[in-house]
Design an enzyme around this catalytic site. Structure first.
Site, PDB file in Angstrom:
ATOM      1  N   SER A  88     -13.585  17.005   1.976  1.00 15.01           N
ATOM      2  CA  SER A  88     -13.901  16.677   0.591  1.00 15.01           C
ATOM      3  C   SER A  88     -12.643  16.907  -0.233  1.00 15.01           C
ATOM      4  CB  SER A  88     -15.021  17.605   0.105  1.00 15.01           C
ATOM      5  OG  SER A  88     -15.102  17.623  -1.288  1.00 15.01           O
TER       6      SER A  88
ATOM      7  N   TYR B 138     -18.887  26.221  -1.653  1.00 12.53           N
ATOM      8  CA  TYR B 138     -18.613  24.868  -1.157  1.00 12.53           C
ATOM      9  C   TYR B 138     -17.105  24.645  -1.055  1.00 12.53           C
ATOM     10  CZ  TYR B 138     -18.505  19.781  -0.821  1.00 12.53           C
ATOM     11  OH  TYR B 138     -18.268  18.500  -0.404  1.00 12.53           O
TER      12      TYR B 138
END
Length: 118
Positions: free
Chosen positions: A15, A29
């Site tokens: 990501s 995250y």
């Protein structure tokens, strides 16, 4: 692949959070995505002797309209809007023999988004 003595390529999905920190997503995250880049690099170092390359790049799991909004600032930098095919082509490159000398890399396909936001 090691047991079968098969050369090849492993492409992990990460990501943009793997290279920048922010307040939009939970800290866990972001930390997990940073850790994934470390895992990619470690695995590349360990598996390289077996002819296995390991690289990363990021995945898209949003609607096109959301992507356009998120990457609009980057699009202004490059003059294009990110499309799923841009990420797919990068993943195909990393999996192909065209990237035979690329390993331990996290390929950013973001039109400069990570540079602008960093």
């Amino acid at each position: 692949m090691v047991e079968k003595k098969t050369r090849g390529s492993i492409v992990c999905t990460t990501s943009v959070a793997s290279v920048i920190a922010g307040t939009v997503v939970p800290h866990g995250y972001t930390a997990s995505k940073h850790a994934l880049v470390g895992l990619i690099r470690s695995a590349a170092g360990d598996l390289g002797k077996h002819g296995i390359r390991v690289n990363g790049g990021y995945k898209i799991k949003m609607e096109a309209s959301e992507l356009e909004e998120i990457f609009s600032e980057a699009a202004n930098l490059k003059g294009i809007v990110l499309k799923a095919r841009h990420v797919a082509e990068a993943a195909l490159f990393l999996a192909s023999d065209d990237s035979a000398y690329v390993s331990g890399h996290n390929l950013l396909v973001d039109g400069g988004f990570s540079v602008i936001k960093n």
